[in-house]
Scaffold this motif. Structure first.
Motif, PDB file in Angstrom:
ATOM      1  N   HIS A  30      -0.016  22.509   8.920  1.00 48.98           N
ATOM      2  CA  HIS A  30       0.656  23.501   9.218  1.00 48.98           C
ATOM      3  C   HIS A  30       0.276  24.811   8.141  1.00 48.98           C
ATOM      4  O   HIS A  30       0.179  24.188   7.102  1.00 48.98           O
ATOM      5  N   LEU A  31      -0.050  25.678   8.895  1.00 53.32           N
ATOM      6  CA  LEU A  31      -0.571  26.738   8.026  1.00 53.32           C
ATOM      7  C   LEU A  31       0.024  28.239   8.202  1.00 53.32           C
ATOM      8  O   LEU A  31       0.570  28.359   9.321  1.00 53.32           O
ATOM      9  N   SER A  32       0.281  28.839   7.190  1.00 48.40           N
ATOM     10  CA  SER A  32       0.776  30.445   7.198  1.00 48.40           C
ATOM     11  C   SER A  32       0.031  31.112   6.024  1.00 48.40           C
ATOM     12  O   SER A  32      -0.285  30.270   5.113  1.00 48.40           O
ATOM     13  N   ALA A  33       0.128  32.227   6.269  1.00 48.45           N
ATOM     14  CA  ALA A  33      -0.406  33.122   5.125  1.00 48.45           C
ATOM     15  C   ALA A  33       0.176  34.564   5.135  1.00 48.45           C
ATOM     16  O   ALA A  33       0.469  35.031   6.272  1.00 48.45           O
ATOM     17  N   ASP A  34       0.001  35.193   4.086  1.00 50.64           N
ATOM     18  CA  ASP A  34       0.621  36.628   4.167  1.00 50.64           C
ATOM     19  C   ASP A  34      -0.728  37.299   4.633  1.00 50.64           C
ATOM     20  O   ASP A  34      -1.752  36.655   4.795  1.00 50.64           O
ATOM     21  N   ASP A  35      -0.438  38.769   4.736  1.00 50.77           N
ATOM     22  CA  ASP A  35      -1.478  39.604   5.377  1.00 50.77           C
ATOM     23  C   ASP A  35      -2.831  39.523   4.533  1.00 50.77           C
ATOM     24  O   ASP A  35      -3.895  39.174   5.355  1.00 50.77           O
ATOM     25  N   PRO A 126       0.169  37.726  11.213  1.00 52.97           N
ATOM     26  CA  PRO A 126       0.779  39.196  10.881  1.00 52.97           C
ATOM     27  C   PRO A 126       1.524  39.778  11.922  1.00 52.97           C
ATOM     28  O   PRO A 126       2.405  40.419  11.482  1.00 52.97           O
ATOM     29  N   ARG A 127       1.236  39.492  13.202  1.00 50.25           N
ATOM     30  CA  ARG A 127       1.918  40.057  14.296  1.00 50.25           C
ATOM     31  C   ARG A 127       3.267  39.143  14.672  1.00 50.25           C
ATOM     32  O   ARG A 127       3.885  39.571  15.609  1.00 50.25           O
ATOM     33  N   GLY A 128       3.519  38.067  13.945  1.00 53.24           N
ATOM     34  CA  GLY A 128       4.599  37.239  14.102  1.00 53.24           C
ATOM     35  C   GLY A 128       4.305  36.294  14.920  1.00 53.24           C
ATOM     36  O   GLY A 128       5.316  35.590  15.464  1.00 53.24           O
TER      37      GLY A 128
END
Length: 153
Positions: A30-35, A126-128
């Motif tokens: 699972h991955l997520s990151a700030d801009d 970044p666009r949700g």
């Protein structure tokens, strides 16, 4: 003169984790990151595509409680593990998708045929956009799930 590969420097926050229970429903990475983290990963993929079989190591920030509530697996309380580092490589074999369960560093090798989908998925964070995965459909291959970024930390 230093190559682009060696000039690349990570910016931003990148979180990567795996759940350790109920893998059938929430298996894979699972991955997520700030801009800034997203832009950094996109730049790195571009550089690595020009230098197949080379790799760079990315520092990973464990997911916060707030971020874990995005997939909302067991209301964010499901057990998980996160590596401290991710070793990223673009393979010269286009159909390569290798993302084993190994930690410290986690190792992700991806072929050129997956790069457009990987880039689109990263650009969507970044666009949700999120709540989907990409990767090999072959049995035993771990997929990569994307989640939008909620953290202010």
């Amino acid at each position: 003169m230093e190559s682009e590969l060696h000039l690349w420097k990570q910016t931003g926050v990148i979180s990567l984790w795996r759940y350790t229970e109920f893998r059938k429903n929430f298996g894979g990475w699972h991955l997520s990151a700030d801009d800034a983290g997203i832009q950094s990963l996109l730049q790195l993929l571009n550089v690595l595509q020009s230098a197949p079989e080379s790799h760079r190591t990315v520092a990973i920030t464990p997911p916060s409680m707030q971020l874990l509530k995005v997939p909302n697996f067991q209301q964010g309380r499901a057990k998980w593990v996160a590596p401290a580092k991710l070793q990223l490589r673009v393979s010269s074999a286009p159909e390569t998708w290798e993302f084993p369960e190994d930690l410290d560093p986690a190792q992700f090798t991806v072929g050129a045929s997956y790069l457009p989908a990987l880039s689109r998925a990263l650009e969507g964070i970044p666009r949700g956009e999120g709540d989907f995965s990409i990767g090999s459909k072959k049995r035993g291959k771990l997929r990569l799930c994307f989640w939008w970024w909620l953290d202010a930390a």
